[in-house]
Design a protein around this motif. Structure first.
Motif, PDB file in Angstrom:
ATOM      1  N   ILE A  77      -2.342   1.512  -0.146  1.00 29.95           N
ATOM      2  CA  ILE A  77      -2.693   0.469  -1.110  1.00 29.95           C
ATOM      3  C   ILE A  77      -4.065   0.703  -1.724  1.00 29.95           C
ATOM      4  N   LYS A  78      -4.877   1.539  -1.098  1.00 30.39           N
ATOM      5  CA  LYS A  78      -6.211   1.810  -1.627  1.00 30.39           C
ATOM      6  C   LYS A  78      -6.126   2.723  -2.843  1.00 30.39           C
ATOM      7  N   PHE A  79      -5.243   3.730  -2.768  1.00 29.15           N
ATOM      8  CA  PHE A  79      -5.108   4.683  -3.863  1.00 29.15           C
ATOM      9  C   PHE A  79      -3.805   4.508  -4.640  1.00 29.15           C
ATOM     10  N   GLN A  80      -3.003   3.493  -4.287  1.00 32.83           N
ATOM     11  CA  GLN A  80      -1.774   3.176  -5.014  1.00 32.83           C
ATOM     12  C   GLN A  80      -0.800   4.357  -5.008  1.00 32.83           C
ATOM     13  N   THR A  81      -0.639   5.007  -3.870  1.00 32.22           N
ATOM     14  CA  THR A  81       0.211   6.189  -3.800  1.00 32.22           C
ATOM     15  C   THR A  81       1.210   6.057  -2.658  1.00 32.22           C
ATOM     16  N   LEU A  82       2.363   6.721  -2.831  1.00 32.99           N
ATOM     17  CA  LEU A  82       3.373   6.805  -1.777  1.00 32.99           C
ATOM     18  C   LEU A  82       3.016   7.968  -0.866  1.00 32.99           C
ATOM     19  N   GLN A  83       2.823   7.677   0.427  1.00 33.04           N
ATOM     20  CA  GLN A  83       2.396   8.704   1.371  1.00 33.04           C
ATOM     21  C   GLN A  83       3.585   9.467   1.958  1.00 33.04           C
ATOM     22  N   THR A  84       4.603   8.728   2.396  1.00 30.33           N
ATOM     23  CA  THR A  84       5.772   9.370   2.987  1.00 30.33           C
ATOM     24  C   THR A  84       6.918   8.376   2.996  1.00 30.33           C
ATOM     25  N   SER A  85       8.126   8.890   3.155  1.00 29.17           N
ATOM     26  CA  SER A  85       9.304   8.027   3.220  1.00 29.17           C
ATOM     27  C   SER A  85      10.382   8.710   4.044  1.00 29.17           C
ATOM     28  N   MET A 109      -3.936  11.473   6.728  1.00 35.50           N
ATOM     29  CA  MET A 109      -2.715  11.395   5.938  1.00 35.50           C
ATOM     30  C   MET A 109      -1.635  10.717   6.760  1.00 35.50           C
ATOM     31  N   ALA A 110      -0.968   9.724   6.192  1.00 28.93           N
ATOM     32  CA  ALA A 110       0.079   8.998   6.897  1.00 28.93           C
ATOM     33  C   ALA A 110       1.326   9.858   7.029  1.00 28.93           C
ATOM     34  N   ALA A 111       2.020   9.755   8.194  1.00 28.09           N
ATOM     35  CA  ALA A 111       3.221  10.549   8.431  1.00 28.09           C
ATOM     36  C   ALA A 111       4.162   9.778   9.332  1.00 28.09           C
ATOM     37  N   LEU A 112       5.457   9.905   9.058  1.00 31.75           N
ATOM     38  CA  LEU A 112       6.515   9.339   9.896  1.00 31.75           C
ATOM     39  C   LEU A 112       7.158  10.476  10.668  1.00 31.75           C
ATOM     40  N   GLU A 113       7.171  10.374  12.009  1.00 30.77           N
ATOM     41  CA  GLU A 113       7.745  11.426  12.826  1.00 30.77           C
ATOM     42  C   GLU A 113       9.240  11.186  13.025  1.00 30.77           C
ATOM     43  N   GLU A 114       9.857  12.072  13.780  1.00 35.16           N
ATOM     44  CA  GLU A 114      11.303  11.996  13.991  1.00 35.16           C
ATOM     45  C   GLU A 114      11.668  10.723  14.739  1.00 35.16           C
ATOM     46  N   GLU A 115      12.676  10.002  14.210  1.00 37.85           N
ATOM     47  CA  GLU A 115      13.065   8.741  14.840  1.00 37.85           C
ATOM     48  C   GLU A 115      13.942   9.004  16.057  1.00 37.85           C
ATOM     49  N   PHE A 116      14.035   8.005  16.924  1.00 44.75           N
ATOM     50  CA  PHE A 116      14.923   8.082  18.081  1.00 44.75           C
ATOM     51  C   PHE A 116      15.479   6.689  18.357  1.00 44.75           C
ATOM     52  N   THR A 117      16.671   6.684  18.971  1.00 47.25           N
ATOM     53  CA  THR A 117      17.333   5.420  19.303  1.00 47.25           C
ATOM     54  C   THR A 117      16.813   4.933  20.636  1.00 47.25           C
ATOM     55  N   LEU A 176       8.273  -5.955   4.901  1.00 50.30           N
ATOM     56  CA  LEU A 176       6.923  -5.444   4.644  1.00 50.30           C
ATOM     57  C   LEU A 176       6.079  -5.693   5.874  1.00 50.30           C
ATOM     58  N   THR A 177       5.299  -4.699   6.270  1.00 47.07           N
ATOM     59  CA  THR A 177       4.368  -4.878   7.380  1.00 47.07           C
ATOM     60  C   THR A 177       3.124  -4.046   7.142  1.00 47.07           C
ATOM     61  N   ALA A 178       1.976  -4.579   7.537  1.00 47.46           N
ATOM     62  CA  ALA A 178       0.700  -3.883   7.384  1.00 47.46           C
ATOM     63  C   ALA A 178       0.492  -2.944   8.559  1.00 47.46           C
ATOM     64  N   LEU A 179       0.163  -1.696   8.256  1.00 48.82           N
ATOM     65  CA  LEU A 179      -0.090  -0.701   9.295  1.00 48.82           C
ATOM     66  C   LEU A 179      -1.560  -0.618   9.651  1.00 48.82           C
ATOM     67  N   ASP A 180      -2.429  -0.629   8.641  1.00 49.18           N
ATOM     68  CA  ASP A 180      -3.875  -0.682   8.830  1.00 49.18           C
ATOM     69  C   ASP A 180      -4.472  -1.244   7.551  1.00 49.18           C
ATOM     70  N   GLN A 181      -5.771  -1.071   7.376  1.00 46.43           N
ATOM     71  CA  GLN A 181      -6.441  -1.651   6.217  1.00 46.43           C
ATOM     72  C   GLN A 181      -5.996  -1.011   4.905  1.00 46.43           C
ATOM     73  N   ASP A 182      -5.494   0.225   4.961  1.00 50.60           N
ATOM     74  CA  ASP A 182      -5.173   0.951   3.729  1.00 50.60           C
ATOM     75  C   ASP A 182      -3.699   1.268   3.557  1.00 50.60           C
ATOM     76  N   HIS A 183      -2.865   0.998   4.565  1.00 53.80           N
ATOM     77  CA  HIS A 183      -1.474   1.413   4.493  1.00 53.80           C
ATOM     78  C   HIS A 183      -0.540   0.250   4.833  1.00 53.80           C
ATOM     79  N   VAL A 184       0.600   0.224   4.140  1.00 57.91           N
ATOM     80  CA  VAL A 184       1.670  -0.729   4.434  1.00 57.91           C
ATOM     81  C   VAL A 184       2.979   0.034   4.514  1.00 57.91           C
ATOM     82  N   ALA A 185       3.902  -0.492   5.327  1.00 56.92           N
ATOM     83  CA  ALA A 185       5.236   0.069   5.432  1.00 56.92           C
ATOM     84  C   ALA A 185       6.211  -0.872   4.744  1.00 56.92           C
ATOM     85  N   VAL A 186       7.107  -0.299   3.936  1.00 54.84           N
ATOM     86  CA  VAL A 186       8.082  -1.080   3.169  1.00 54.84           C
ATOM     87  C   VAL A 186       9.469  -0.593   3.530  1.00 54.84           C
ATOM     88  N   LEU A 187      10.363  -1.529   3.860  1.00 54.38           N
ATOM     89  CA  LEU A 187      11.741  -1.218   4.183  1.00 54.38           C
ATOM     90  C   LEU A 187      12.629  -1.755   3.076  1.00 54.38           C
TER      91      LEU A 187
END
Length: 718
Positions: A292-300, A1-9, A265-276
């Motif tokens: 993109i494989k299952f056409q679902t939003l994983q996280t934001s 499952m794709a996940a975005l962790e806590e950001e840092f500067t 837009l950037t490709a993360l792997d074969q099944d996931h893309v990141a959109v800003l």
């Protein structure tokens, strides 16, 4: 499952970002070190794990950096371009860029591209490409023009595909987009025209790409908020020809169409893309991860301070300008499966075993084929060579396919099989197909829930399989009662044993009509039974005169009495098919199959008597249809022949006559068959009598013609 962790500067220092943001973020030769180039005069080397800069270099006042700095992975040095034509090379020990190596080029540079495993490439604004070594050997060499006038490069990407460098760059001219793919092992440059599909009224704002074996998956984010995909072959069939490619919709409405600061837009792997960008339901900008494989939003993740519409991804880190500071958001995607979620063990291959591939790659790569000079020939001390990073050996498509079928889902395997079959056939194509089917069948036995039906049907239709190559295929299909797959095997396999043929016949006769209505079997051998008016008229004629013989004159009075008891039932039986069309198509596949009478008869005795009766009724129906026309053939593309019908009637009666004759419901059928044979004998008897009359007439005609002095006769020998 794709996940975005806590950001840092990454740094509290405010970067000099222009209206369009930073020039770029590039990876260094160290795992967690990155080069950040602002839109002014400065290049900063950051260490992400410590969240602090390790070094900073600036060009002097009045100069401006026009190309992001990159790392030469072979030497550990850094390369940057300022004022479009001036190239600088330095290392960590250098302090002042004004005192490092300098080379003035003859043409303006668009981008320097560098990946591990090969030296950097220099892409000029006119579309020409040079290796860094060859360019530094003669900085003032003439640079040719590749793209046309008013054509502008918008985006570029550098890959290593099976040890060979591959460069792709996108250009735009008057709203039209073009893709150029440069293969450096063969020096082939191919141009593609990217045709607009559903996004005709939109503008492409961001590109990204990933490599999938033999294709470059080019994804673009348009102003309508949708992501489109274009598959570009790495090895085109006709490299010299300008080819056209159509975009296809990949994801719909991922961002708002009226984004203020642009989107990325950037490709993360074969099944996931990141959109800003800003999603449709919110005004604030967000970083979203889509599957993109299952056409679902994983996280934001919301970015309330706004961004520059730029996004970079390296390893497990996403870089962007959040407000005025460079922000890093760690990204992780753990492998998950439905079986794991349900608490079941996921099928995995024994690490001690390997997928055996019969493919031998006779092609021995001769390096990258760039024609660059060795670093030992260079006169510059700073360009020190480091140990080259060992590259992963080329994996043939056949081996990748065999590895895929052992672990991936049915849907993914189906896509990979379709891609493999679309490639040019190799000498080991037959062996690979056999190994693939064997691997799929072994997994079917190990995982009862795994049954890649569509993949198996695709492989059968390659016309290279036989029963002896994969005997387990029909065995599994019989257990699953997959009549469509069994029909395809009967049509394609020439060596099916008689026992398996009879097992298929049992399934075809025993399965219910409701189940057959839901199956999608081939109906080529079945003709239309719907013309009942025509059939009734033909049957009325058949009752009066069958092939020139009147059954009322037959001396079999007992048979006539039996047949005349229920004439309406007889008419109904003969004018309507006793089975549904799907079952008829399956039984026709049995009639076309090869067999040996000696080995088939024992297995026919194991079929239940009611099923034998149903099959005989269908064969009798086909025989009556053959008798309706002079050619004694059935309509349709590939219908059963009269000989096949008669042979199977004889086989069924020989094997089960003592059982069928004792069944009351089969009595009328047997009498019909008996009467049919008796009528045919009478027809032949009448024809013999007519033949005698014709011979006498022929003699009289010959005597009349021989009265003259001479005669001319034309003899047709052929």
């Amino acid at each position: 499952m794709a996940a975005l962790e806590e950001e840092f500067t990454l740094s509290s220092v405010v970067l000099s970002a222009g209206p369009e943001g930073l020039l770029g973020v590039e990876q260094s030769d160290k795992t967690d070190q990155f080069l950040v180039t602002d839109s002014g005069r400065t290049v900063i080397l950051y260490k992400v794990s410590d969240q602090k800069p390790l070094g900073s270099w600036s060009v002097k006042q009045g100069q401006i950096i026009t190309c992001p700095a990159v790392c030469n992975f072979q030497t550990g040095e850094y390369v940057v371009v300022h004022d479009n034509k001036v190239l600088r090379i330095w290392n960590n020990e250098d302090v002042n860029l004004d005192k490092v190596f300098k080379a003035t080029l003859s043409a303006e540079v668009y981008r320097i591209l560098s990946v591990q495993g090969t030296e950097p490439l220099v892409l000029f604004k006119e579309g020409a490409v040079r290796g860094l070594e060859a360019l530094l050997a003669d900085p003032q060499q003439k640079i040719e023009t590749v793209i046309s006038d008013e054509e502008v490069i918008k985006w570029t990407k550098f890959f290593i595909v099976f040890r060979h460098p591959v460069l792709i760059f996108i250009t735009e001219k008057h709203g039209n987009y073009f893709a150029y793919v440069q293969m450096f092992n063969s020096r082939i440059l191919t141009k593609y025209t990217l045709l607009l599909g559903q996004e005709e009224n939109s503008v492409t704002e961001s590109f990204t790409a990933s490599v999938d074996r033999k294709f470059i998956s080019l994804m673009s984010l348009s102003s309508d908020g949708c992501i489109y995909e274009t598959l570009i072959p790495i090895r085109p069939a006709d490299p010299e020809k300008n080819q056209s490619l159509v975009k296809s919709l990949l994801l719909k409405a991922v961002v708002s169409g009226n984004a203020r600061n642009g989107v990325a837009l950037t490709a993360l792997d074969q099944d996931h893309v990141a959109v800003l960008g800003s999603p449709l339901a919110a005004s604030k900008e967000c970083l979203s991860v889509w599957n993109i494989k299952f056409q679902t939003l994983q996280t934001s993740k919301e970015l309330p301070q706004g961004t520059s519409g730029q996004l970079w991804y390296y390893g497990e880190h996403l870089f962007m300008l959040h407000g005025k500071s460079l922000t890093v958001i760690p990204y992780k995607c753990e492998v998950s499966s439905l079986a794991g979620a349900l608490g079941k063990l996921k099928h995995s291959q024994d690490p001690g075993t390997h997928v055996v591939s019969h493919f031998v790659n006779w092609e021995t790569p001769q390096g990258c084929g760039l024609g660059f000079q060795n670093s030992e020939q260079s006169r510059r001390i700073l360009r020190r060579r480091k140990i080259e990073v060992s590259l992963q050996p080329e994996v043939p498509p056949s081996k990748q396919l065999l590895s895929t079928i052992m672990k991936d889902s049915e849907k993914h395997i189906e896509v990979e099989v379709r891609k493999f079959l679309a490639l040019k056939q190799t000498p080991d194509f037959h062996t690979v197909i056999g190994d693939t089917v064997t691997g799929l069948l072994e997994r079917c036995k190990a995982e009862p829930s795994f049954y890649p039906r569509n993949c198996l049907m695709q492989l059968i239709q390659t016309h290279v399989l036989s029963y002896s190559l994969c005997p387990d295929l029909m065995e599994i299909a019989l257990k699953k009662k997959d009549v469509q797959l069994l029909q395809l095997c009967l049509q394609q396999f020439p060596d099916i044993p008689e026992s398996v043929t009879c097992a298929c016949l049992k399934i075809f006769l025993s399965i219910g009509d409701d189940s057959l209505q839901e199956t999608d079997v081939s109906m080529e051998s079945v003709f239309d039974y719907s013309n009942s008016v025509h059939d009734e008229k033909m049957e009325e004629q058949t009752e009066i005169l069958q092939n020139g013989f009147n059954p009322e004159e037959d001396k079999c009075n007992n048979c006539d009495q039996e047949l005349n008891k229920k004439p309406q039932d007889e008419t109904k039986e003969s004018t309507s098919c006793p089975v549904v069309q799907q079952r008829a198509a399956l039984l026709n596949a049995i009639l076309h199959s090869a067999y040996s009478e000696t080995f088939l008869l024992p297995h026919l005795k194991d079929i239940p008597a009611q099923h034998i009766t149903l099959f005989l009724k269908y064969l009798y129906f086909l025989y009556l249809k053959c008798s309706e026309n002079a050619t004694m053939t059935l309509p349709g593309i590939h219908p059963p022949t009269l000989n096949q019908i008669m042979d199977w009637i004889c086989l069924l009666l020989d094997a089960n006559f003592t059982v069928v004759v004792m069944m009351p419901e089969a009595k009328r059928l047997l009498i019909n068959l008996y009467k049919l044979v008796k009528s045919q004998i009478s027809v032949y008897s009448e024809l013999n009598k007519i033949e005698v009359s014709f011979r006498e007439l022929q003699k009289l005609n010959q005597e009349k013609n021989n009265r003259g002095l001479y005669s001319i006769e034309v003899l047709e020998l052929f």
